[in-house]
Motif scaffolding. Structure first.
Motif, mmCIF file in Angstrom:
data_model
loop_
_atom_site.group_PDB
_atom_site.id
_atom_site.type_symbol
_atom_site.label_atom_id
_atom_site.label_comp_id
_atom_site.label_asym_id
_atom_site.label_seq_id
_atom_site.Cartn_x
_atom_site.Cartn_y
_atom_site.Cartn_z
ATOM 1 N N SER A 63 -0.156 14.580 -26.872
ATOM 2 C CA SER A 63 0.806 14.150 -27.979
ATOM 3 C C SER A 63 2.409 14.752 -27.629
ATOM 4 C CB SER A 63 0.138 15.072 -29.192
ATOM 5 O OG SER A 63 -1.010 14.620 -29.551
ATOM 6 N N ALA A 64 2.504 15.418 -26.817
ATOM 7 C CA ALA A 64 4.011 15.850 -26.466
ATOM 8 C C ALA A 64 4.704 14.539 -26.141
ATOM 9 C CB ALA A 64 3.935 17.076 -25.748
ATOM 10 N N ASP A 65 4.127 13.591 -25.511
ATOM 11 C CA ASP A 65 4.659 12.597 -24.854
ATOM 12 C C ASP A 65 5.066 11.396 -25.942
ATOM 13 O OD1 ASP A 65 5.497 10.284 -23.735
ATOM 14 O OD2 ASP A 65 3.716 9.891 -22.384
ATOM 15 N N PRO A 66 6.365 11.158 -26.289
ATOM 16 C CA PRO A 66 6.560 10.302 -27.374
ATOM 17 C C PRO A 66 6.106 9.024 -27.289
ATOM 18 C CG PRO A 66 8.668 10.794 -26.226
ATOM 19 C CD PRO A 66 7.476 11.922 -25.510
ATOM 20 N N ASP A 67 5.540 8.765 -26.137
ATOM 21 C CA ASP A 67 5.273 7.147 -25.868
ATOM 22 C C ASP A 67 3.749 7.137 -26.214
ATOM 23 O OD1 ASP A 67 7.412 6.047 -24.848
ATOM 24 O OD2 ASP A 67 7.189 6.737 -22.962
ATOM 25 N N SER A 68 3.095 8.462 -26.453
ATOM 26 C CA SER A 68 1.518 8.366 -26.582
ATOM 27 C C SER A 68 1.207 7.639 -27.949
ATOM 28 C CB SER A 68 1.151 9.770 -26.541
ATOM 29 O OG SER A 68 1.773 10.467 -27.789
ATOM 30 N N ALA A 69 2.209 7.922 -29.070
ATOM 31 C CA ALA A 69 1.731 7.314 -30.273
ATOM 32 C C ALA A 69 1.500 5.720 -30.322
ATOM 33 C CB ALA A 69 2.847 7.561 -31.349
ATOM 34 N N ALA A 70 2.394 5.053 -29.660
ATOM 35 C CA ALA A 70 2.137 3.502 -29.588
ATOM 36 C C ALA A 70 0.550 3.423 -28.838
ATOM 37 C CB ALA A 70 3.252 2.817 -28.919
ATOM 38 N N ARG A 71 0.513 4.110 -27.727
ATOM 39 C CA ARG A 71 -0.501 3.841 -26.827
ATOM 40 C C ARG A 71 -2.156 4.050 -27.885
ATOM 41 N NH1 ARG A 71 -1.520 7.821 -22.828
ATOM 42 N NH2 ARG A 71 -3.000 6.475 -22.426
ATOM 43 N N ILE A 72 -1.838 5.317 -28.452
ATOM 44 C CA ILE A 72 -2.909 5.569 -29.243
ATOM 45 C C ILE A 72 -3.280 4.568 -30.472
ATOM 46 C CG2 ILE A 72 -3.764 7.379 -31.046
ATOM 47 C CD1 ILE A 72 -2.157 9.372 -29.432
ATOM 48 N N VAL A 73 -2.165 3.958 -31.129
ATOM 49 C CA VAL A 73 -2.423 3.113 -32.343
ATOM 50 C C VAL A 73 -3.027 1.768 -31.687
ATOM 51 C CG1 VAL A 73 -1.463 1.647 -34.050
ATOM 52 C CG2 VAL A 73 -1.167 4.185 -33.909
ATOM 53 N N ASP A 74 -2.354 1.420 -30.715
ATOM 54 C CA ASP A 74 -2.787 0.317 -30.013
ATOM 55 C C ASP A 74 -4.015 0.300 -29.310
ATOM 56 O OD1 ASP A 74 -0.312 -1.061 -30.143
ATOM 57 O OD2 ASP A 74 0.265 -0.526 -28.157
ATOM 58 N N ALA A 75 -4.494 1.277 -28.913
ATOM 59 C CA ALA A 75 -6.046 1.517 -28.423
ATOM 60 C C ALA A 75 -7.081 1.261 -29.441
ATOM 61 C CB ALA A 75 -6.404 2.784 -27.731
ATOM 62 N N ALA A 76 -6.585 1.926 -30.828
ATOM 63 C CA ALA A 76 -7.786 1.669 -32.007
ATOM 64 C C ALA A 76 -7.572 0.454 -32.344
ATOM 65 C CB ALA A 76 -7.055 2.610 -32.988
#
Length: 254
Positions: A63-76
């Protein structure tokens, strides 16, 4: 509609879900019919969680990686095509007396406790608008009282609780509800895990905290999870902007 039936075929994201409250929340949602994407940094622990229920999917993400948010939502969305709930459970904390203040440690707490939920909210907003979904942020009862040397942990979680109220007003017109649960001392392994304390020190702190809880014991994940599900449920369509402290009275002690 019962609380249980309200989760059938819904889709949730639970960050920091490889242990403790996050793991218990993800499993409870799955058992009530939801499909859940669980994120965390530890691949092995995530795999163990994912194996516990067929409705759980896992994604290794920091979660500390700012690029993780897009990856997480895209995965769902790529897996299930919708999003009904975000549980911002991932947290970062470290005991820091004033003389030990460290830029990197403080920045890390801000990144996980403030920035990460903000970016996940931004990325998930279009999908949440479509479903009139909900967000439940996980704060802490530490923010209710002075708690040296946990000042920065409490301050960043207090910021998340403020964001909870602000987002609730900003997004009310979209039908998106935003609430928070702020646990007190809970048996979750956070002291040796997230906080990085030696086992002996963690045991001493746990004993001290247990003695301070008016209801006489540390909390369990089972004390917290039902409130997360209630606040996130579409069955509570007129409840938003609330920060619920669940701590056995700990923050009220004199």
């Amino acid at each position: 509609m019962t609380q249980e039936s309200s989760w059938q075929d819904k889709v949730a994201i639970v960050t920091g879900g490889s242990s403790g409250i996050g793991e218990a929340t993800a499993l409870a949602l799955a058992e009530q019919g939801a499909r859940v994407l669980v994120t965390g940094r530890d691949a092995a622990r995530l795999a163990d969680v994912g194996a516990r229920h067929g409705a759980l999917a896992i994604l290794e993400a920091d979660s500390a990686d700012p690029d993780s948010a897009a990856r997480i939502v895209d995965a769902a969305l790529s897996r299930w095509g919708r999003l009904d709930l975000i549980v911002n459970n991932a947290g970062a904390g470290r005991p820091l007396p004033v003389e030990a203040y460290d830029v990197a440690v403080i920045a890390g707490m801000c990144a996980v406790n403030i920035t990460a939920p903000s970016l996940l909210m931004k990325q998930g907003l279009p999908a949440l608008r479509e479903t009139k979904g909900a967000v439940v942020n996980i704060g802490t009862a530490v923010s209710r009282t002075a708690a040296p040397p946990m000042a920065h942990y409490g301050a960043t979680k207090a910021a998340l609780e403020h964001l909870t109220r602000s987002w609730a007003i900003e997004l009310a017109g979209d039908g998106i509800r935003v609430n928070a649960v702020s646990p007190g001392p809970v048996k979750s392994g956070a002291l040796t895990g997230m906080m990085g304390l030696p086992a002996e020190m963690a045991r001493d702190i746990e004993a001290q905290e247990e003695a301070q809880v008016p209801l006489g014991r540390r909390g369990l994940a089972a004390d917290i999870v039902p409130w997360i599900l209630r606040l996130g449920s579409s069955g509570n369509a007129w409840l938003t902007g609330q920060v619920l402290t669940v701590d056995g009275g700990w923050a009220l002690r004199a």
